[in-house]
Design an enzyme around this catalytic site. Sequence first.
Site, short mmCIF file in Angstrom:
data_model
loop_
_atom_site.label_atom_id
_atom_site.label_comp_id
_atom_site.label_asym_id
_atom_site.label_seq_id
_atom_site.Cartn_x
_atom_site.Cartn_y
_atom_site.Cartn_z
N LEU A 125 -15.13 -27.45 -10.18
CA LEU A 125 -15.27 -27.41 -8.70
C LEU A 125 -14.76 -28.63 -8.01
O LEU A 125 -14.07 -28.71 -7.01
CB LEU A 125 -16.81 -27.45 -8.58
N ASN A 126 -14.78 -29.96 -8.69
CA ASN A 126 -14.53 -31.10 -8.05
C ASN A 126 -13.12 -31.23 -7.88
O ASN A 126 -12.65 -32.08 -7.21
CB ASN A 126 -15.24 -32.13 -8.54
N TYR A 127 -12.25 -30.61 -8.84
CA TYR A 127 -10.69 -30.69 -8.60
C TYR A 127 -10.46 -29.42 -7.53
O TYR A 127 -9.75 -28.62 -8.15
CB TYR A 127 -9.95 -30.56 -9.96
#
Length: 307
Positions: free
Chosen positions: A249-251
């Site tokens: 998610l954070n990428y």
Amino acid sequence: MGEDLFWAIRGGGGSSFGVITAWKVKLVPVPPIVTTFNIPKTLGQGATNIFLKWQKIASMLPGELFLDMAIGIDNSSPSAGKTIRVSFGGLYLGTVDNLVSMMQNSFAELGLQRENCTEMSWIQSVLSFAGFSIDDPLEVLLQRNGTSGRFKAKSDYVKEPIPVTGVEGLWKILLESSAVLILTPYGGRMSEISGSETPFPHRKGNIYGIQYLVYWDSNEDSQKSMDQVRRLYAYMGPYVSKNPRAAYLNYKDLDLGVNIGNTTYEEAKAWGLKYFKHNFERLARVKARVDPGNIFRDQQSIPPLFP
């Protein structure tokens, strides 16, 4: 706030559910001394074989040792020409003597020596990994200066070691691009936590994650750079997780799909299942209870799923 909402914002992307105004973090103990190192290897120095060994052991190393890899192009030797450089970076929760002994037993191929290592406090290691000197004041960690750099990121998860033919094909594509790869080992504490304890599902069964990155300076280079990282991603398809091909998610990767207005749950599965797998439906039902009007939304937010 309720158990379901608390569960959802601990890894489900809190911006889908509201505005978080306070957060309490549980700390874990660390020893007074930790040890860091970074060892680069080129293809001529046996990087391929060391990479193949890393795939098999990195996720099974003792929990006190974190050993990742960064892969990119090496142009440092004009006589040798362009080649691949694989940098092995480590953080060990302990002293250099214990680390060297451990590495000799479990990963002798890397050739770690005392002179490759630096002992420091844990907070100094944070400075080091953030690109500062370990002698800098800790206040530099509070600086949040913006950057004008442009980049594109994508991600994958690997469940089985990539065979040598796949690795050699990867080198060929990398040599034709400016992209870099960051490989993060899993296992350890990550595998001890259930895939449904928090919305983050990528736990047991993954041996490492991959971040694909490419940077560019001008708008004229943007399409060429994005095409490079997309080509890498397409090539890696046979060697990574499937059904779904998972993502981190954070990428944020807008190639997976984009929310246009009030996207439905079925439409949002295009990215939601990749980020959250079996947790996506529960997240969408929490969303329906706490934000039924879908006020809090972004390009890849979680849509409400009503009964």
